[in-house]
Design an enzyme around this catalytic site. Structure first.
Site, short mmCIF file in Angstrom:
data_model
loop_
_atom_site.label_atom_id
_atom_site.label_comp_id
_atom_site.label_asym_id
_atom_site.label_seq_id
_atom_site.Cartn_x
_atom_site.Cartn_y
_atom_site.Cartn_z
N SER A 22 12.77 9.63 -4.37
CA SER A 22 11.62 9.22 -3.55
C SER A 22 10.61 8.49 -4.44
O SER A 22 10.49 8.80 -5.63
CB SER A 22 10.99 10.48 -2.94
OG SER A 22 10.19 10.16 -1.85
N PRO A 23 9.90 7.51 -3.88
CA PRO A 23 8.94 6.78 -4.71
C PRO A 23 7.90 7.74 -5.30
O PRO A 23 7.35 8.58 -4.59
CB PRO A 23 8.27 5.82 -3.72
CG PRO A 23 9.20 5.72 -2.56
CD PRO A 23 9.92 7.02 -2.49
N CYS A 25 4.52 7.54 -7.97
CA CYS A 25 3.60 6.89 -8.90
C CYS A 25 3.64 7.61 -10.24
O CYS A 25 3.62 8.84 -10.29
CB CYS A 25 2.17 6.97 -8.37
SG CYS A 25 1.88 5.86 -7.00
N ALA A 57 5.29 3.17 -5.73
CA ALA A 57 4.59 2.12 -4.98
C ALA A 57 4.23 0.99 -5.94
O ALA A 57 3.58 1.21 -6.96
CB ALA A 57 3.32 2.71 -4.36
N GLN A 99 9.37 0.06 -3.64
CA GLN A 99 8.42 0.30 -2.54
C GLN A 99 7.24 -0.65 -2.72
O GLN A 99 6.55 -0.60 -3.73
CB GLN A 99 7.94 1.75 -2.55
CG GLN A 99 7.09 2.09 -1.34
CD GLN A 99 6.52 3.49 -1.39
OE1 GLN A 99 5.87 3.86 -2.35
NE2 GLN A 99 6.72 4.26 -0.34
N TYR A 181 -2.36 4.81 3.40
CA TYR A 181 -2.60 3.53 2.74
C TYR A 181 -2.69 2.42 3.79
O TYR A 181 -2.69 2.70 5.00
CB TYR A 181 -1.52 3.29 1.67
CG TYR A 181 -1.58 4.37 0.60
CD1 TYR A 181 -2.75 4.57 -0.13
CD2 TYR A 181 -0.51 5.24 0.37
CE1 TYR A 181 -2.84 5.59 -1.08
CE2 TYR A 181 -0.60 6.25 -0.58
CZ TYR A 181 -1.76 6.43 -1.30
OH TYR A 181 -1.87 7.43 -2.23
N ARG A 229 8.53 3.18 5.11
CA ARG A 229 8.11 4.60 5.06
C ARG A 229 6.89 4.78 5.95
O ARG A 229 5.91 4.04 5.81
CB ARG A 229 7.79 5.03 3.63
CG ARG A 229 7.10 6.40 3.58
CD ARG A 229 7.04 7.00 2.19
NE ARG A 229 8.29 7.69 1.88
CZ ARG A 229 8.44 8.59 0.90
NH1 ARG A 229 7.42 8.89 0.11
NH2 ARG A 229 9.59 9.18 0.69
N ARG A 323 9.68 15.80 -6.21
CA ARG A 323 9.36 16.73 -7.31
C ARG A 323 10.59 17.41 -7.89
O ARG A 323 10.65 17.67 -9.09
CB ARG A 323 8.33 17.75 -6.82
CG ARG A 323 6.95 17.13 -6.66
CD ARG A 323 6.04 17.98 -5.83
NE ARG A 323 6.50 18.08 -4.46
CZ ARG A 323 5.89 18.79 -3.52
NH1 ARG A 323 4.81 19.49 -3.83
NH2 ARG A 323 6.36 18.82 -2.28
C1 LIG Z 1 3.94 12.36 -8.77
C2 LIG Z 1 4.13 11.88 -7.37
C3 LIG Z 1 3.88 10.56 -7.05
C4 LIG Z 1 4.12 10.08 -5.74
N1 LIG Z 1 3.97 8.74 -5.48
C5 LIG Z 1 4.36 8.24 -4.29
C6 LIG Z 1 4.47 6.85 -4.06
O1 LIG Z 1 4.26 6.02 -4.95
N2 LIG Z 1 4.86 6.45 -2.82
C7 LIG Z 1 5.16 7.33 -1.82
O2 LIG Z 1 5.52 6.91 -0.72
N3 LIG Z 1 5.12 8.66 -2.02
C8 LIG Z 1 4.75 9.13 -3.24
N4 LIG Z 1 4.81 10.48 -3.47
C9 LIG Z 1 5.33 11.36 -2.41
C10 LIG Z 1 6.82 11.62 -2.62
O3 LIG Z 1 7.57 10.42 -2.55
C11 LIG Z 1 7.36 12.62 -1.58
O4 LIG Z 1 7.24 12.03 -0.30
C12 LIG Z 1 6.62 13.95 -1.61
O5 LIG Z 1 6.39 14.37 -2.94
C13 LIG Z 1 7.40 15.04 -0.86
O6 LIG Z 1 8.68 15.20 -1.42
P1 LIG Z 1 9.04 16.44 -2.42
O7 LIG Z 1 8.72 17.70 -1.67
O8 LIG Z 1 10.52 16.27 -2.67
O9 LIG Z 1 8.20 16.29 -3.67
C14 LIG Z 1 4.55 10.97 -4.74
C15 LIG Z 1 4.77 12.31 -5.07
C16 LIG Z 1 4.59 12.77 -6.35
C17 LIG Z 1 4.89 14.22 -6.68
#
Ligand SMILES: Cc1cc2nc3c(=O)[nH]c(=O)nc-3n(C[C@H](O)[C@H](O)[C@H](O)COP(=O)(O)O)c2cc1C
Length: 367
Positions: A22-23, A25, A57, A99, A181, A229, A323
């Protein structure tokens, strides 16, 4: 029957399995440039066996970054470090996705480990824009409402960024319309108070995203996959919700979107979100069924049986892990072992692989 380790074909893009990064940052760029950190971070998840590796992103304009340290793709100069990452991902048989994003009123904030809220000018901050002059929260900057000309410029910025991404070798392009966003700010009546052709009715609120999708699709080769997304709900009365997400997904499908990536929240500072294992998967399931489009499920997917169940039962076509893949970049290889599937291991690591694991043959070029 589809399962976690079956291939997924979207247009001419063939993912070797249904597991995506998943994307995320990394807040580690200078002037938007990917560097060694991004190379190691993304390519190690490709070595770990993920089928699709999304960058974080990537901002389509400098003002579209969430923090001054965000990734960008607003100039030709951003191309080469990204292309290098893509080339390596492909050697592992993975597919690289990017993304494309604009953070709107949630731009110009401090990176998480440097505090919270607005980044001041001497911390690299800048004035922000949004559909309406409404702050996200007290500690966030007050945005300026976008003019129609500025909206047209942003459409062009998404198209230029998409072209650049394709040139760099990305085969999956995702527009970030979630998490409060810019696109999401247009979609939700809570953040969009416009009275022109971009505000009020559902048709008007989805116009900016729909127009960008049409423009980007027209700029992409037919072979490339386009994903969007969304936050399927604001989890708030009077906000964006699942029914609107389903209708939006139908329309985006007709405009050439191939995959809806179903997240939630982010547009309201204090929403009650029932966070727990797979808490957003139901959105992917409903949108897949009612809009008839491929979906990705994301959010607290952490175990191999859970991920496999989502695919086997047709709740989604793809799972995205965030994560859990930070905790364990080799999660896909471990999941394969747990599910009794012989996933290919890098030749260099075969001595540590389960008995009988096939050797990963480097794949170059496009399938
Ligand atoms: C460190 C970090 C950075 C993230 N950056 C983005 C991002 O750039 N774009 C986005 O759509 N979601 C971002 N997310 C959300 C994740 O892509 C994901 O949707 C969210 O963490 C839930 O999934 P998980 O339970 O597997 O962590 C970020 C999450 C984390 C932990």
């Amino acid at each position: 029957m589809s399962h976690l380790f079956s291939e997924l074909r979207i247009r001419d893009v063939v993912l070797p399995n249904r597991i995506g990064v998943s994307p995320m940052c990394q807040y580690s760029c200078e002037n938007g440039f990917a560097n060694d950190w991004h190379f190691v971070h993304l390519t190690s998840r490709a070595v770990g066996g993920a089928g699709l590796i999304f960058t974080e992103a990537a901002a389509v304009t400098p003002e579209g970054r969430i923090s001054p340290q965000d990734l960008g793709i607003w100039s030709e100069a951003h191309f080469e470090p990204l292309a290098r990452i893509v080339r390596f991902i492909e050697t592992q048989g993975g597919v690289a996705g990017i993304q494309l994003a604009h953070a709107g009123r949630k731009a110009s904030t401090k990176r998480p480990w440097s505090g919270s809220g607005e980044a001041a000018a001497d911390e690299g901050g800048w004035p922000t824009v949004a559909p309406s002059a409404l702050k996200f929260a007290d500690s966030y900057p007050l945005p300026t409402a976008l003019s129609l000309d500025a909206i047209a410029d942003l459409r062009a910025a998404f198209v230029s960024a998409a072209r650049r991404a394709i040139d760099a070798g990305f085969r999956v392009i995702e527009l970030h319309a979630a998490h409060g966003y810019l696109f999401h700010e247009f979609l939700s009546p809570l953040s969009n108070h416009r009275t022109d052709l971009h505000g009020g009715s559902f048709d008007n609120r989805v116009r900016f995203l729909s127009d960008c999708v049409s423009d980007v699709r027209a700029a992409l080769p037919d072979t490339a996959a386009l994903a969007v997304r969304i936050s399927a709900t604001d989890w708030t009365e009077g906000g964006w919700d699942l029914e609107q997400s389903i209708e939006l997904s139908r329309r985006l499908k007709s405009l050439g979107v191939d995959l809806m990536d179903c997240s939630s929240g982010g547009n309201v500072e204090r929403a009650e979100i029932p966070v727990g294992p797979g808490y957003q998967t139901g959105f992917a399931e409903r949108i897949r069924r009612d809009a008839g489009i491929a979906t990705a499920a994301v959010g607290m997917i952490t175990s191999a049986p859970q991920a496999d169940h989502i695919i086997r039962t047709g709740q989604a076509d793809l799972v995205l892990l965030a994560r859990e893949l930070l905790r364990e970049p080799y999660w896909p290889l471990h999941a394969a072992r747990e599910l009794g599937h012989a996933a290919p291991w890098p030749a260099q690591y075969l001595r540590a692989a389960p008995r009988g694991a096939p050797e990963r043959r480097p794949v170059h070029g496009i399938n």
